[in-house]
Design an enzyme around this catalytic site. Sequence first.
Site, short mmCIF file in Angstrom:
data_model
loop_
_atom_site.label_atom_id
_atom_site.label_comp_id
_atom_site.label_asym_id
_atom_site.label_seq_id
_atom_site.Cartn_x
_atom_site.Cartn_y
_atom_site.Cartn_z
CD GLU A 157 -2.77 -1.34 2.41
OE1 GLU A 157 -2.71 -0.46 3.29
OE2 GLU A 157 -3.53 -2.32 2.49
CG ASN A 199 -0.78 -6.99 -1.34
OD1 ASN A 199 -1.39 -7.57 -2.23
ND2 ASN A 199 -1.26 -6.83 -0.11
CG HIS A 235 -10.10 -5.61 0.67
ND1 HIS A 235 -10.31 -6.75 1.43
CD2 HIS A 235 -8.80 -5.30 0.83
CE1 HIS A 235 -9.18 -7.09 2.02
NE2 HIS A 235 -8.24 -6.24 1.68
CD GLU A 264 -4.80 -7.73 1.78
OE1 GLU A 264 -5.69 -6.98 2.23
OE2 GLU A 264 -3.59 -7.50 1.88
CG ASP A 266 -12.85 -8.75 1.80
OD1 ASP A 266 -12.77 -7.85 0.96
OD2 ASP A 266 -12.35 -8.65 2.93
#
Length: 448
Positions: A157, A199, A235, A264, A266
């Site tokens: 990030e 990432n 996400h 990650e 979701d």
Amino acid sequence: MDKKRKLGVAGAGALAVVVTLGIAATADAAAATLGAAAAEQGRYFGTAVAAYKLSDSVYSGILDREFNMVTPENEMKWDATEPTQGSFSYGSADQIVSHAQAHNQRVRGHALAWHSQQPGWAQNLSGTALRNAMVNHVTQVATHYKGKIYAWDVVNEAFADGGGGGRRDSNLQRTGNDWIEVAFRTARAADPGAKLCYNDYNTDGQNAKSNAVYAMVQDFKSRGVPIDCVGFQSHFNSASPVPSDYQANLQRFANLGVDVQITELDIEGSGTTQANNFATVTRACLAVTRCTGITVWGIRDSDSWRASGTPLLFDGNGSKKAAYTATLTALGGGNPTSTPPSTPPVSSSSQPPIPSGGCTATVSVNQWQGGFVATVRVTAGANGTNAWAVTMPLPSGATVTNSWSTTRSGNTWSNVSYNGRIAAGQYTEFGLQATGTAGTLSPTCAAS
Ligand code: G3I
């Protein structure tokens, strides 16, 4: 269905067609878990794991049945691993790594350098002192886990949101724009066998932020800065839906010569809409050759950092949701017409056996000064496989330090529980890391 049709056409004469269809029907038996189905596609399926939940038998039961990659959700972050400067604490992260190794799961390390979840002492550093502390942190943690990590999120990030397309301001960024490449070079020196990833989130489609990451990866590749992969956190919710150019964006990064991974995942929602979104994401990864795997950010909805959005594949009781079935089906597994979502998967031992047939093995080697990683691809012949064994002698002087998705006996590398069954023409991969020189490796494969 396609596989059946192809094999049926291949048969000559009525008897041959009957026999061939019979074989095809069993060879087509679909994998019953996310990990097994992904392995048949040459990919992994992982989840974020919290060490303190491993003693929950529902949680670890699903983990060990369904997943073949794990990411420690918080346990490898800077605040967890170096709470006091120079004093390292690996207990919780080691617990996850040991659990993974005992269950033939690989590990994505997360994350070596990040502006967030820094220990207080690091938050209070700046300039050379912080740069040196970061380099020492990356060296110590990557060395501690050397040979045990499939891929590291080396930097997490680091780019700003919004239209600017620049770096995020942080104490690390203020140590100089080269902090990211320094982190990557340091991680490579400490663990040359781990894939090194950048990432981030909100980089899942083409936008100013992902364009900025793209330019960095392009620059790193042109200057020889060691980067092997880019992670797309993924996400999603109604404010940040799956972008329509998701697959195209993964592909353009892959075209730069890096692997891409969904790290990650979701997706908030429920029912068919959520299920379709998971299927779309899964199919996008499968459509990109260098998309090596998918990790969901937790197991049950109640495990999620966004629990109220019910964004995962299992409900709070650990039952499979429609999103689970859609994901498994998109991976080419499952039998959704006869298996309701909440029914436990059929274990491979109760499935009808696939008739004997051959297999082939090929190997690719990543050699560096003093060591190498060999990735072996096992491809099933016309009859598919129930089990396989690859014979591959290593040169004298080569010592294996780690292996994954296989069990070893001398020069023989055999399948583990989730990757023995390979449908006709499909493949799975296993790997090993060793010290020494690989030379020319010549694997041969036997199937049953
Ligand atoms: O362990 C303590 C507990 O002792 C205490 O009682 C409790 C009180 O709030 O906090 C607990 O720690 C929390 C920890 O999660 C474990 O549950 C932290 O406060 C909380 O900040 C931490 O949140 C994590 C978050 O990263 C921190 O940034 C989430 O679990 C984790 O899912 C999330 O993961 C991030 C990825 O690393 C990077 N990408 C985004 C993703 C989602 O935010």
